[in-house]
Scaffold this motif. Sequence first.
Motif, short mmCIF file in Angstrom:
data_model
loop_
_atom_site.label_atom_id
_atom_site.label_comp_id
_atom_site.label_asym_id
_atom_site.label_seq_id
_atom_site.Cartn_x
_atom_site.Cartn_y
_atom_site.Cartn_z
N UNK A 24 0.83 -1.20 0.00
CA UNK A 24 0.00 0.00 0.00
C UNK A 24 0.87 1.26 0.00
N UNK A 25 1.92 1.27 0.80
CA UNK A 25 2.78 2.45 0.87
C UNK A 25 3.47 2.71 -0.46
N UNK A 26 3.82 1.66 -1.18
CA UNK A 26 4.44 1.84 -2.50
C UNK A 26 3.45 2.42 -3.49
N UNK A 27 2.20 1.95 -3.45
CA UNK A 27 1.17 2.53 -4.32
C UNK A 27 0.95 4.00 -3.99
N UNK A 28 0.96 4.32 -2.69
CA UNK A 28 0.76 5.71 -2.28
C UNK A 28 1.88 6.61 -2.79
N UNK A 29 3.10 6.12 -2.74
CA UNK A 29 4.24 6.91 -3.22
C UNK A 29 4.14 7.13 -4.72
N UNK A 30 3.89 6.08 -5.47
CA UNK A 30 3.79 6.21 -6.93
C UNK A 30 2.61 7.10 -7.32
N UNK A 31 1.54 7.02 -6.58
CA UNK A 31 0.39 7.87 -6.86
C UNK A 31 0.73 9.33 -6.62
N UNK A 32 1.46 9.61 -5.57
CA UNK A 32 1.81 10.99 -5.26
C UNK A 32 2.83 11.57 -6.24
N UNK A 33 3.67 10.73 -6.80
CA UNK A 33 4.72 11.21 -7.71
C UNK A 33 4.15 11.47 -9.11
N UNK A 34 3.12 12.33 -9.18
CA UNK A 34 2.57 12.68 -10.49
C UNK A 34 3.43 13.72 -11.21
N UNK A 35 4.45 14.21 -10.49
CA UNK A 35 5.47 15.07 -11.07
C UNK A 35 6.73 14.91 -10.23
N UNK A 36 7.90 15.20 -10.76
CA UNK A 36 9.12 15.10 -9.96
C UNK A 36 9.04 16.02 -8.75
N UNK A 37 9.44 15.52 -7.59
CA UNK A 37 9.39 16.34 -6.37
C UNK A 37 10.53 15.95 -5.44
#
Length: 312
Positions: free
Chosen positions: A3-16
């Motif tokens: 779940x945490x990996x999905x949350x990270x990839x979801x949040x990375x909709x742009x480089x940050x």
Amino acid sequence: MLRIERAILSRLDHPMDFYELVSGLDYDLRSIISALNGLGDRGFIRVRDGLIERTVDFQDRRLTEAALEVVKREFARLTRNRPEPVVRFDQGYVTVESVMNRLRVLDSRDDLAGASLLLVGDDDLTSLAVCLTGLPARVAVAEIDRRLLDFLDQRRQDLPIPLELYEYDVRSPLPAKLLEAFDVSLCDPLETEQGFRLFVMRCREALVGPGSALYFGLTDVECPPERWLGFQEFLVGMGLRITDLWRSLHRYVLPERDFVLEEIEGARKYIRSDGRNSPRIPWYHSSLVRAELVSAHKRFPRVVSEGADIYH
């Protein structure tokens, strides 16, 4: 994928940068770093010029408001002529909008898309709405009321994903195929001392391991603060921690015979006795609580024997 990996990839909709990423995640730093390392090792992310970015096309399957409106219409259609709530099982189902609120919550906490869900008791027919989203990987219902099981069975063919049905009484052991098999479990438990503990224990037994989530409804209407405290202590003893609480998220449709007020001493004094005092609004409400499994210990207390009265 965790779940945490999905949350990270979801949040990375742009480089940050790291700080921007962490500011939008509800996880501890050690877990975030571990997940980032795992994603990096598998080639899902990279760090370039101090910014973290995805290296793959990640399909973030979210429940949009437009999609939810479609689910709402279809859910209302499928639940027409539903079985009426009965006092025998202490039933009272939530409104259509309350079910939609549950879907919003599940989606917001990454507990819907790709997840396996078990509902222990489903007089609200929430399983139909969950399936109508088309997002979970697995949905199952364990229910004592044969009327509800038959009703759900008749509507399974209209659902985009399979719905598993099991006739089940929480006073009996959970079927082996449901043990430690789900990412998420949900119940709207009885609020008696024994009833609450039994429902929550069965939901806990169904969870696959640490990081899994358990949702339950609980009222202030029938449940005084002292009982809330006892229930929270029980959750901690089961290796669960409360992560969220959405106050008064649910509104209920109760049986024609208002058994709730019948059980509260002195309440009838303030209600007309000529039959002209039917509630004009869904007055009975409860909050939705989310708890997350932290400890995987498997020593469960003996709550009640089979066949015992858990309704009073």
